[in-house]
Write a protein that holds these residues in place. Structure first.
Motif, PDB file in Angstrom:
ATOM      1  N   PRO A  68       0.798  -1.224   0.000  1.00  0.00           N
ATOM      2  CA  PRO A  68       0.000   0.000   0.000  1.00  0.00           C
ATOM      3  C   PRO A  68       0.833   1.277   0.000  1.00  0.00           C
ATOM      4  O   PRO A  68       0.407   2.310  -0.529  1.00  0.00           O
ATOM      5  N   PHE A  69       2.037   1.245   0.582  1.00  0.00           N
ATOM      6  CA  PHE A  69       2.868   2.441   0.637  1.00  0.00           C
ATOM      7  C   PHE A  69       3.326   2.858  -0.764  1.00  0.00           C
ATOM      8  O   PHE A  69       3.471   4.054  -1.045  1.00  0.00           O
ATOM      9  N   VAL A  70       3.535   1.881  -1.645  1.00  0.00           N
ATOM     10  CA  VAL A  70       3.901   2.194  -3.033  1.00  0.00           C
ATOM     11  C   VAL A  70       2.727   2.870  -3.729  1.00  0.00           C
ATOM     12  O   VAL A  70       2.887   3.821  -4.495  1.00  0.00           O
ATOM     13  N   PHE A  71       1.531   2.380  -3.465  1.00  0.00           N
ATOM     14  CA  PHE A  71       0.301   2.946  -4.020  1.00  0.00           C
ATOM     15  C   PHE A  71       0.189   4.418  -3.623  1.00  0.00           C
ATOM     16  O   PHE A  71      -0.107   5.289  -4.444  1.00  0.00           O
ATOM     17  N   THR A  72       0.454   4.711  -2.335  1.00  0.00           N
ATOM     18  CA  THR A  72       0.383   6.091  -1.842  1.00  0.00           C
ATOM     19  C   THR A  72       1.452   6.963  -2.488  1.00  0.00           C
ATOM     20  O   THR A  72       1.192   8.111  -2.867  1.00  0.00           O
ATOM     21  N   ALA A  73       2.657   6.435  -2.624  1.00  0.00           N
ATOM     22  CA  ALA A  73       3.742   7.187  -3.261  1.00  0.00           C
ATOM     23  C   ALA A  73       3.391   7.533  -4.706  1.00  0.00           C
ATOM     24  O   ALA A  73       3.620   8.660  -5.163  1.00  0.00           O
ATOM     25  N   LEU A  74       2.819   6.570  -5.433  1.00  0.00           N
ATOM     26  CA  LEU A  74       2.432   6.812  -6.819  1.00  0.00           C
ATOM     27  C   LEU A  74       1.382   7.913  -6.911  1.00  0.00           C
ATOM     28  O   LEU A  74       1.340   8.665  -7.884  1.00  0.00           O
ATOM     29  N   LYS A  75       0.526   7.996  -5.898  1.00  0.00           N
ATOM     30  CA  LYS A  75      -0.506   9.033  -5.870  1.00  0.00           C
ATOM     31  C   LYS A  75       0.132  10.418  -5.944  1.00  0.00           C
ATOM     32  O   LYS A  75      -0.280  11.267  -6.741  1.00  0.00           O
ATOM     33  N   TYR A  76       1.173  10.652  -5.148  1.00  0.00           N
ATOM     34  CA  TYR A  76       1.812  11.965  -5.119  1.00  0.00           C
ATOM     35  C   TYR A  76       2.697  12.198  -6.344  1.00  0.00           C
ATOM     36  O   TYR A  76       2.787  13.318  -6.852  1.00  0.00           O
ATOM     37  N   VAL A  77       3.345  11.149  -6.826  1.00  0.00           N
ATOM     38  CA  VAL A  77       4.161  11.279  -8.025  1.00  0.00           C
ATOM     39  C   VAL A  77       3.281  11.639  -9.222  1.00  0.00           C
ATOM     40  O   VAL A  77       3.607  12.533 -10.015  1.00  0.00           O
ATOM     41  N   SER A  78       2.162  10.945  -9.359  1.00  0.00           N
ATOM     42  CA  SER A  78       1.242  11.216 -10.464  1.00  0.00           C
ATOM     43  C   SER A  78       0.669  12.626 -10.368  1.00  0.00           C
ATOM     44  O   SER A  78       0.553  13.337 -11.373  1.00  0.00           O
ATOM     45  N   ALA A  79       0.307  13.035  -9.146  1.00  0.00           N
ATOM     46  CA  ALA A  79      -0.238  14.378  -8.955  1.00  0.00           C
ATOM     47  C   ALA A  79       0.794  15.437  -9.341  1.00  0.00           C
ATOM     48  O   ALA A  79       0.469  16.428  -9.998  1.00  0.00           O
ATOM     49  N   ALA A  80       2.055  15.221  -8.943  1.00  0.00           N
ATOM     50  CA  ALA A  80       3.111  16.183  -9.276  1.00  0.00           C
ATOM     51  C   ALA A  80       3.303  16.282 -10.785  1.00  0.00           C
ATOM     52  O   ALA A  80       3.477  17.375 -11.333  1.00  0.00           O
ATOM     53  N   TYR A  81       3.251  15.137 -11.465  1.00  0.00           N
ATOM     54  CA  TYR A  81       3.447  15.152 -12.909  1.00  0.00           C
ATOM     55  C   TYR A  81       2.289  15.867 -13.608  1.00  0.00           C
ATOM     56  O   TYR A  81       2.499  16.640 -14.543  1.00  0.00           O
ATOM     57  N   ILE A  82       1.076  15.631 -13.149  1.00  0.00           N
ATOM     58  CA  ILE A  82      -0.087  16.266 -13.771  1.00  0.00           C
ATOM     59  C   ILE A  82      -0.052  17.777 -13.541  1.00  0.00           C
ATOM     60  O   ILE A  82      -0.410  18.566 -14.424  1.00  0.00           O
ATOM     61  N   ILE A  83       0.409  18.216 -12.357  1.00  0.00           N
ATOM     62  CA  ILE A  83       0.543  19.648 -12.101  1.00  0.00           C
ATOM     63  C   ILE A  83       1.598  20.251 -13.029  1.00  0.00           C
ATOM     64  O   ILE A  83       1.438  21.367 -13.550  1.00  0.00           O
ATOM     65  N   TRP A  84       2.680  19.506 -13.260  1.00  0.00           N
ATOM     66  CA  TRP A  84       3.697  19.977 -14.203  1.00  0.00           C
ATOM     67  C   TRP A  84       3.118  20.113 -15.613  1.00  0.00           C
ATOM     68  O   TRP A  84       3.385  21.084 -16.316  1.00  0.00           O
ATOM     69  N   LEU A  85       2.290  19.126 -16.015  1.00  0.00           N
ATOM     70  CA  LEU A  85       1.631  19.217 -17.315  1.00  0.00           C
ATOM     71  C   LEU A  85       0.712  20.432 -17.378  1.00  0.00           C
ATOM     72  O   LEU A  85       0.609  21.092 -18.413  1.00  0.00           O
ATOM     73  N   ALA A  86       0.041  20.719 -16.266  1.00  0.00           N
ATOM     74  CA  ALA A  86      -0.843  21.889 -16.232  1.00  0.00           C
ATOM     75  C   ALA A  86      -0.048  23.175 -16.442  1.00  0.00           C
ATOM     76  O   ALA A  86      -0.512  24.098 -17.120  1.00  0.00           O
ATOM     77  N   TRP A  87       1.141  23.241 -15.872  1.00  0.00           N
ATOM     78  CA  TRP A  87       1.999  24.405 -16.079  1.00  0.00           C
ATOM     79  C   TRP A  87       2.347  24.552 -17.558  1.00  0.00           C
ATOM     80  O   TRP A  87       2.361  25.660 -18.097  1.00  0.00           O
TER      81      TRP A  87
END
Length: 200
Positions: A68-87
């Motif tokens: 589950p900890f990997v799942f949580t880490a991916l959540k933040y990594v994916s969010a960071a990447y999507i925010i970068w795409l938004a920029w």
């Protein structure tokens, strides 16, 4: 054990409607060939996302159960990447320049999303942010797939039929940056809501 369908639908809509490789391809194809000739390509793009949703869904749900900890880490990594795409979207400017050639068909549309990093990040983000660990892989994947397909079938025609009108009207005008800022802002807001607003 559930999927936050309403929250995910908002997130999915903000992602599907924003400029990206797929929507730029739809915009260009619609502008060059017209809606009806671009229809096979548009449908291919919509259904092509299913080719990566299902393998990702079953893989991530199994990973969530085992680590589950990997799942949580991916959540933040994916969010960071999507925010970068938004920029990047905020700083993007529309371009409808086209070259000669035959209109792409359904098969050409199918491969757009499997080759699209934004699609991969959005799908991973959808599973990690809106699906509770322990949810059935079949239920989670079918739900994510259905919501995304519905959003695509509603919004891809906008880019194919009406997107080129917006591009030709706003490209190079004072209004163009504000359109891009708005689209980027919706994307960031949806991600922040998931991370800090109580989304699962």
């Amino acid at each position: 054990m559930s999927v936050a369908i309403a929250s995910f639908a908002i997130f999915a809509a903000s992602q599907v409607v924003t400029p990206g490789p797929a929507n730029m391809a739809l915009l260009a194809t619609g502008a060059r060939y017209g809606f009806y000739r671009a229809l096979p390509f548009m449908l291919g793009v919509a259904f092509g996302k299913q080719l990566i949703i299902w393998p990702i869904g079953f893989g991530l749900m199994e990973l969530a159960d085992r680590a589950p900890f990997v799942f949580t880490a991916l959540k933040y990594v994916s969010a960071a990447y999507i925010i970068w795409l938004a920029w990047k979207v905020a700083n993007m400017r529309l371009n409808t320049a086209q070259g000669p050639g035959k209109p792409p068909g359904f098969a050409a549309g199918l491969i757009v999303h499997p080759l699209n990093p934004k699609a991969w990040a959005m799908i991973v983000g959808g599973f990690t942010a809106f699906v509770e660990p322990g949810t059935s892989a079949l239920y989670a994947t079918a739900t994510i797939g259905a919501v995304l397909l519905a959003c695509q079938l509603l919004m891809h025609p906008f880019w194919t039929l009406g997107g080129h009108v917006i591009a030709h009207t706003l490209a190079g005008t004072r209004s163009e940056p504000y359109l891009m800022y708005t689209l980027a802002g919706l994307t960031v807001a949806s991600v922040l809501f998931v991370l800090f607003g109580g989304g699962t």
